[in-house]
Design a protein around this motif. Structure first.
Motif, short mmCIF file in Angstrom:
data_model
loop_
_atom_site.label_atom_id
_atom_site.label_comp_id
_atom_site.label_asym_id
_atom_site.label_seq_id
_atom_site.Cartn_x
_atom_site.Cartn_y
_atom_site.Cartn_z
N LEU A 88 12.01 10.90 15.08
CA LEU A 88 10.80 10.37 14.43
C LEU A 88 10.31 11.29 13.33
N VAL A 89 10.36 12.60 13.57
CA VAL A 89 9.92 13.57 12.56
C VAL A 89 10.77 13.43 11.30
N GLN A 90 12.09 13.36 11.47
CA GLN A 90 12.98 13.23 10.31
C GLN A 90 12.74 11.92 9.57
N ALA A 91 12.54 10.83 10.31
CA ALA A 91 12.29 9.53 9.67
C ALA A 91 10.96 9.53 8.94
N LEU A 92 9.93 10.17 9.51
CA LEU A 92 8.63 10.24 8.84
C LEU A 92 8.71 11.09 7.58
N LEU A 93 9.44 12.20 7.66
CA LEU A 93 9.57 13.05 6.48
C LEU A 93 10.30 12.32 5.35
N SER A 94 11.34 11.56 5.69
CA SER A 94 12.06 10.84 4.64
C SER A 94 11.24 9.67 4.10
N ALA A 95 10.40 9.05 4.95
CA ALA A 95 9.58 7.92 4.49
C ALA A 95 8.42 8.38 3.62
N THR A 96 7.95 9.63 3.82
CA THR A 96 6.80 10.11 3.05
C THR A 96 7.20 11.04 1.91
N ARG A 138 0.88 -1.17 0.00
CA ARG A 138 0.00 0.00 0.00
C ARG A 138 0.92 1.22 0.00
N PRO A 139 1.13 1.84 -1.15
CA PRO A 139 2.15 2.88 -1.27
C PRO A 139 1.88 4.13 -0.45
N ARG A 140 0.63 4.40 -0.10
CA ARG A 140 0.32 5.62 0.65
C ARG A 140 0.47 5.43 2.16
N GLU A 141 0.63 4.21 2.63
CA GLU A 141 0.69 3.96 4.07
C GLU A 141 2.13 3.93 4.57
N VAL A 142 2.36 4.60 5.69
CA VAL A 142 3.63 4.56 6.39
C VAL A 142 3.34 3.95 7.76
N VAL A 143 3.89 2.77 8.03
CA VAL A 143 3.60 2.04 9.26
C VAL A 143 4.66 2.38 10.31
N VAL A 144 4.21 2.92 11.44
CA VAL A 144 5.09 3.20 12.57
C VAL A 144 4.83 2.11 13.59
#
Length: 140
Positions: free
Chosen positions: A85-93, A56-62
């Motif tokens: 976490l913010v930096q990791a989420l920004l790079s994952a999305t 599911r390309p739109r989902e980022v699972v934490v």
């Protein structure tokens, strides 16, 4: 005197209301079915033989382990700070339009770890947030 036998009518069972009730129950069961997801961290999930998870390309699972460790899309993070976490989420999305953040936390995860993940998603500007859950083994 009337010695003629009266014809006895056979009782008739109407099946249409029975079929209507069965269709309503079938629709209810189809709509209330849930699906579970599996993550890289150990989060006390039952073992099952299931088909491979669809991408599911739109989902980022934490994923959040019981001891508070984080993983984003199966990539373990070395720290537990909000900034990390913010930096990791920004790079994952990066490059994903309207990403959905799915928080998959162990049942015994500290409440603060989940709040930290939610705060990191808010600081990263991610507006769509959901939680992964599963039913208990007893089904109730």
């Amino acid at each position: 005197m009337n010695f003629r036998r009266r014809g006895t009518e056979e009782p008739e069972i109407n099946l249409i209301p029975f079929i209507d009730v069965l269709l309503v129950v079938l629709i209810f069961l189809m709509l209330s079915t849930t699906y579970s997801k599996y993550a890289e961290l150990q989060v006390r999930l039952p073992l099952a033989n299931a088909e491979a998870q669809r991408e599911r390309p739109r989902e980022v699972v934490v994923s959040i382990a019981a001891d508070g460790r984080y993983a984003i899309d199966r990539q373990a993070l070395e720290g537990r700070s909000v900034e990390l976490l913010v930096q990791a989420l920004l790079s994952a999305t990066k490059g994903v339009q309207e990403p959905i953040v799915v928080i998959s936390a162990d049942a015994s995860t500290p409440h603060q770890a989940v709040i930290t993940a939610m705060d990191a998603a808010r600081r990263a500007g991610l507006q769509q947030l959901t939680f992964a859950t599963q039913r208990s083994a007893s089904g109730r």
